[in-house]
Write an enzyme that holds these catalytic residues in place. Structure first.
Site, PDB file in Angstrom:
ATOM      1  N   GLY A  21       0.627  -1.535  -0.132  1.00  0.00           N
ATOM      2  CA  GLY A  21      -0.161   0.404   0.505  1.00  0.00           C
ATOM      3  C   GLY A  21       0.849   1.290  -0.147  1.00  0.00           C
ATOM      4  CG  LEU A  22      -0.284   5.291  -0.778  1.00  0.00           C
ATOM      5  CD1 LEU A  22      -0.957   6.227  -1.185  1.00  0.00           C
ATOM      6  CD2 LEU A  22       0.465   4.734  -2.099  1.00  0.00           C
ATOM      7  CG  HIS A  23       3.767   1.108   5.765  1.00  0.00           C
ATOM      8  ND1 HIS A  23       3.198   2.312   6.135  1.00  0.00           N
ATOM      9  CD2 HIS A  23       4.978   0.254   6.044  1.00  0.00           C
ATOM     10  CE1 HIS A  23       4.041   1.604   7.666  1.00  0.00           C
ATOM     11  NE2 HIS A  23       4.709   0.417   7.267  1.00  0.00           N
ATOM     12  CB  ALA A  24       7.732   2.214   4.117  1.00  0.00           C
ATOM     13  N   PRO A  27       7.127   3.041  -0.787  1.00  0.00           N
ATOM     14  CG  PRO A  27       5.042   1.181  -1.693  1.00  0.00           C
ATOM     15  CD  PRO A  27       6.261   1.639  -0.414  1.00  0.00           C
TER      16      PRO A  27
END
Length: 88
Positions: free
Chosen positions: A13-16, A18
């Site tokens: 997902g939109l984590h770290a 990305p």
């Protein structure tokens, strides 16, 4: 205000990583870009922390918006990243 709906392609997902790549691209745009998880409040796309608080997981739809000169191109640049697998 122009907007585009895209699905998050990264498996994390939109984590770290990305989120960092998307934030860097958004911050480089000539206009302020915002992202909202479908039905949620928009956050600044240029902030890694804001992107991570969205809780946008793989396959979730997000809405990207921007306003002003260059908004369409800014949205497109950020959308391309979100639709890409940025896990590698």
């Amino acid at each position: 205000m122009p907007e585009r709906r895209v699905k998050v392609a990264s498996k994390v997902g939109l984590h770290a990583r990305p989120a960092a790549l998307v934030a860097k691209a958004a911050a480089a745009q000539p206009v302020t870009v915002s992202i909202a998880k479908d039905g949620g409040a928009p956050v600044a796309a240029g902030s890694v922390l804001s992107l991570m608080t969205l809780g946008a997981a793989h396959g979730d739809e997000v809405v990207i918006t921007a306003e002003g000169d260059g908004a369409e191109a800014a949205i497109e640049a950020v959308a391309e990243l979100i639709e890409s697998d940025l896990d590698a």
